[in-house]
Scaffold this active site. Structure first.
Site, PDB file in Angstrom:
ATOM      1  N   GLU A 121       0.829  -1.217   0.000  1.00  0.00           N
ATOM      2  CA  GLU A 121       0.000   0.000   0.000  1.00  0.00           C
ATOM      3  C   GLU A 121       0.861   1.265   0.000  1.00  0.00           C
ATOM      4  OE1 GLU A 121      -1.337  -2.781   1.316  1.00  0.00           O
ATOM      5  OE2 GLU A 121      -3.116  -2.631   0.050  1.00  0.00           O
ATOM      6  N   ASP A 173      -7.492  -4.441  -4.298  1.00  0.00           N
ATOM      7  CA  ASP A 173      -6.785  -4.878  -3.088  1.00  0.00           C
ATOM      8  C   ASP A 173      -7.104  -6.323  -2.727  1.00  0.00           C
ATOM      9  OD1 ASP A 173      -5.026  -4.762  -0.965  1.00  0.00           O
ATOM     10  OD2 ASP A 173      -6.504  -3.910   0.412  1.00  0.00           O
ATOM     11  N   TRP A 228      -6.789 -12.786   6.504  1.00  0.00           N
ATOM     12  CA  TRP A 228      -5.702 -13.601   7.059  1.00  0.00           C
ATOM     13  C   TRP A 228      -6.198 -14.627   8.071  1.00  0.00           C
ATOM     14  CZ3 TRP A 228      -5.560 -13.643  12.240  1.00  0.00           C
ATOM     15  CH2 TRP A 228      -6.259 -12.613  12.879  1.00  0.00           C
ATOM     16  N   CYS A 268      -6.999  10.189   9.083  1.00  0.00           N
ATOM     17  CA  CYS A 268      -7.064   9.843  10.512  1.00  0.00           C
ATOM     18  C   CYS A 268      -7.932   8.609  10.759  1.00  0.00           C
ATOM     19  CB  CYS A 268      -7.619  11.013  11.317  1.00  0.00           C
ATOM     20  SG  CYS A 268      -7.025  12.627  10.762  1.00  0.00           S
ATOM     21  N   HIS A 313      -8.126   6.238  13.873  1.00  0.00           N
ATOM     22  CA  HIS A 313      -9.032   6.842  14.868  1.00  0.00           C
ATOM     23  C   HIS A 313     -10.504   6.610  14.538  1.00  0.00           C
ATOM     24  CE1 HIS A 313      -6.070   8.817  17.448  1.00  0.00           C
ATOM     25  NE2 HIS A 313      -5.383   9.062  16.347  1.00  0.00           N
TER      26      HIS A 313
HETATM   27 CA    CA Z   1      -3.191  -5.133   0.269  1.00  0.00          CA
END
Ligand code: CA
Length: 687
Positions: free
Chosen positions: A197, A316, A404, A617, A621
């Site tokens: 990334e 992605d 994962w 952010c 956050h």
């Molecule tokens: Ca990735």
């Protein structure tokens, strides 16, 4: 004299018997190869080299599981995600926590034997996409191996936790990280890396377990052609890229999903996305070997075969999910297969000797980026417009239909058990003006996109989470259980006809493996991402799990994630008739926030601040300033607000994990972000 001799000789058999049962025995190649027979331990990431996460142990079974109780709990004092698979050798748990910390814990009592803090620089956090997590250690011949967030591979003495050697596996000037567990293959420690990334060149490396000397390295994407290719594989790959791809690093980082087949002597791993995310921005092409399942020869790291799950990756869809080996009869033929429930929503079954595509099918409903797979080649049939430069909403989201989180395979039922996310959506708005910048994230996603699809995204049905029992031969679900949360933990299957999974709401559940009937639950106090493991000490079966909510879903804290439970992290261990009680310390704010300051910012500035907040952010956050594992800024004090610019641009809190954004934001933008936070506090205070 004679008598004494006789006595000594007479004692010898007993002495040998003592020696042969005496502990510790060392985790060597033979122990790893026969890990399936060794039910008392859990010696390697997936328990066995084939990564089945199936234990034959059956003291805890469908009849007795109702008596399963807490044996002990150990608070770890972190509020970040815990993702590790604890390894267990001779009654000692070796596991990892936040910031690549390593713990050795007495499996019977929960007493800490030692801890090791690699002192990862906290300001590195900006370049960690998905929380300061670690997925565990490897054990080999008296050493414990850990990969750290700042790219080191460290060998520790198993008894004391003292470092034996450290290898720097990445260029510290570049934005690499390690969150994955090392794996062992014939005396070598195998470690990958993350960072696609941000824009790095992915590779996997093998180090001598004894000395820390690098044995080989396999790059997953080609480098600068003017410097010559490292291998034929890189030369081939370069033909599938466009333009000066090497200037971005290329990506393809193998950050998880590594398994070894000692019989074929092949090492398998998955690779992440390309840099940048968007194919049209990269200039087209398949971008080998990103988003692929790769087999290399373990002795030299040379390519054996590859299968690209998502050619020309654009959403992605890393192929770094767990890889599982099995010997299955498919179409009347015995096949050595490797399987993966990919982020992209398809369950793949490949021939692990050749990489040949055997079958693939969507394991969740609502996949929109592709309409299916070519039945011969397995190449996806992309939906029109799914990879254009024009903004588009696509499912699954970058978090994937499965990530994962480990899955389990029961040889008894023949089913693969996995946590799946159904109907996750993401607005892909490529930024045609994107230029590679090593100081920031390099998705090429337009952070300030404010078009009509942004509003549409909020109107789509929320995603759901499921525990799926998947028949890999028939390529269909045998059963599914709906979970209250979208994101849930890794899975364990056992000889007791049980499947264990922790959920985002902090509930650990035991299901009957054959039909998914819920048999037992326990409130772990905090959401669970990690997979449970099971083992015995002195003949008694135990079950342990890391409890801690975070990772990308925990930090991002998107609305519609379900009743997830943020809180403190801990290790929990269970046994039949366990009587310990869990006292989870309270976490979070009971009362609505009270804005600590007032601003006279215009609605336009506040809106701009919202876009800046959510892209810069929000990943830590929380989206819309509702945080989980890190401070919720709606509750920021007057002192924090007075020091706001110093913190965000000056790096005043870097040592606590809040990096400086001076290369990314300017003072006016920081003011807009602050105004947005205050407005969110004001809105929330009214509720
Ligand atoms: Ca990735």
């Amino acid at each position: 004299m004679l008598k004494r001799h006789v006595t000594v000789w007479a004692m010898l058999p007993a002495l040998f018997a003592f020696v042969s049962c005496s502990r510790p025995k060392t985790v060597d190649d033979a122990a790893l190869r026969s890990a399936d027979q060794d039910t008392s331990n859990w010696l390697t990431y997936g328990r066995t080299y084939d990564d089945h996460r199936f234990s034959p142990l059956s003291q805890i079974n469908e009849q007795t599981v109702s008596k399963l109780g807490l044996a002990w709990s150990r608070e770890l004092g972190t509020t970040r995600g815990l993702e590790a698979t604890p390894l267990v050798e001779d009654g000692v748990i070796y596991t990892t926590g936040s910031w690549s910390m390593v713990y050795a814990v007495d499996a019977k009592t929960g007493e800490i034997r030692w801890t090791y803090d690699p002192k990862v620089p906290r300001e590195n956090a900006y370049f960690i996409c998905c929380d300061v997590v670690n997925r565990g250690v490897a054990l080999y011949k008296g050493k414990v191996f850990v990969g750290t967030l700042d790219g080191r591979l460290i060998a520790l003495d198993e008894k004391s936790g003292a470092p034996v050697w450290t290898a720097s596996t990445t260029d510290s000037a570049k934005q690499y990280s390690i969150t994955g567990a090392p794996r062992i293959a014939k005396g070598m420690v195998i470690i990958g890396n993350a960072g696609a990334e941000n824009g790095v060149r992915g590779y996997i490396s093998a180090y001598d377990a004894e000395t820390g000397k690098m044995a080989w390295r396999f790059y997953t994407v080609p480098g600068d052609p003017s410097k010559g290719f490292e291998s034929k594989a890189m030369e081939t790959a370069a033909k599938t890229w466009t333009g000066e791809y090497w200037k971005t690093g290329g990506g393809g980082t193998p950050w998880e999903g590594i398994v070894y087949d000692p019989a074929l002597d092949l090492l398998y791993f998955g690779t992440g996305n390309a840099t940048a995310w968007y194919r049209a921005i990269r200039g087209g092409g398949d971008s080998l070997y990103t988003a692929s399942i790769i087999a290399v020869h373990a002795n030299n790291g040379e390519l054996a075969w590859y299968f690209q799950t998502t050619p020309g990756e654009n959403w992605d869809y890393d192929a770094t999910q767990p890889l599982m080996q099995a010997d299955l009869t498919i179409g009347g033929r015995a096949r050595k297969v490797i399987m993966q429930a990919n982020k992209n929503g398809f369950f793949y079954v490949l021939d692990r000797e050749t990489g040949e595509f055997i079958s693939g099918a969507p394991f969740v409903s609502g996949v929109t980026w592709a309409t299916g797979l070519d039945p011969k080649t397995g190449r996806p049939i992309e939906s029109p417009g799914a990879a254009d430069l024009k903004p588009v909403i696509v499912s699954p989201s970058p978090d994937g239909a499965h990530n994962w989180n480990p899955m389990a395979f029961s040889p008894t039922t023949g089913l693969v058990y996995l946590g799946a996310k159904v109907g996750t959506q993401f607005l892909h708005a490529p930024d045609p003006k994107w230029k590679y910048d090593a100081e920031r994230s390099n998705l090429a996603l337009d952070p300030m996109y404010d078009g009509p699809l942004a509003a549409k995204l909020g109107t789509l049905p929320p995603a759901t989470g499921e525990l799926v029992a998947w028949d890999p031969v028939a390529q269909k679900a045998a059963w599914r259980v709906k979970n209250p949360t979208v994101e849930d933990g890794g899975v364990l299957a056992t000889g007791g006809n049980l499947v264990f999974q922790g959920r985002g709401d902090g509930t650990l559940v035991a299901y009957r493996a054959t039909d998914g009937k819920e048999l037992w639950t326990f409130d772990a106090g905090t959401g669970i991402m990690a997979p449970p493991v099971t083992y015995t000490v002195d003949g008694t079966q135990y079950l342990s799990v890391m409890v801690g909510w975070g990772g990308a879903p925990g930090l991002f804290n998107a609305p519609g994630s379900g009743p997830v439970k943020h809180g403190y992290g801990r290790i929990l261990t269970f046994t039949l008739n366990g009587t310990a009680t869990l006292k989870a310390p309270p976490y979070g704010h009971k009362d609505p926030p009270v804005p600590a300051i007032t601003t006279n910012a215009s609605p336009k500035t506040i809106h701009e601040g919202s876009l800046l907040f959510n892209s810069n952010c929000g990943p830590c956050h929380g989206i819309n300033a509702v945080a989980g594992p890190v401070p919720d800024l709606r509750y920021a004090t007057k002192e924090i607000h007075q020091d706001f610019e110093n913190i965000v641009l000056g790096g005043n809190r870097a040592s606590a994990g809040m990096p400086s954004f001076k290369n990314i934001l300017n003072a006016d933008q920081v003011k807009a972000i602050q105004a947005y936070i205050v407005s969110r506090a004001r809105e929330s205070s009214k509720k």
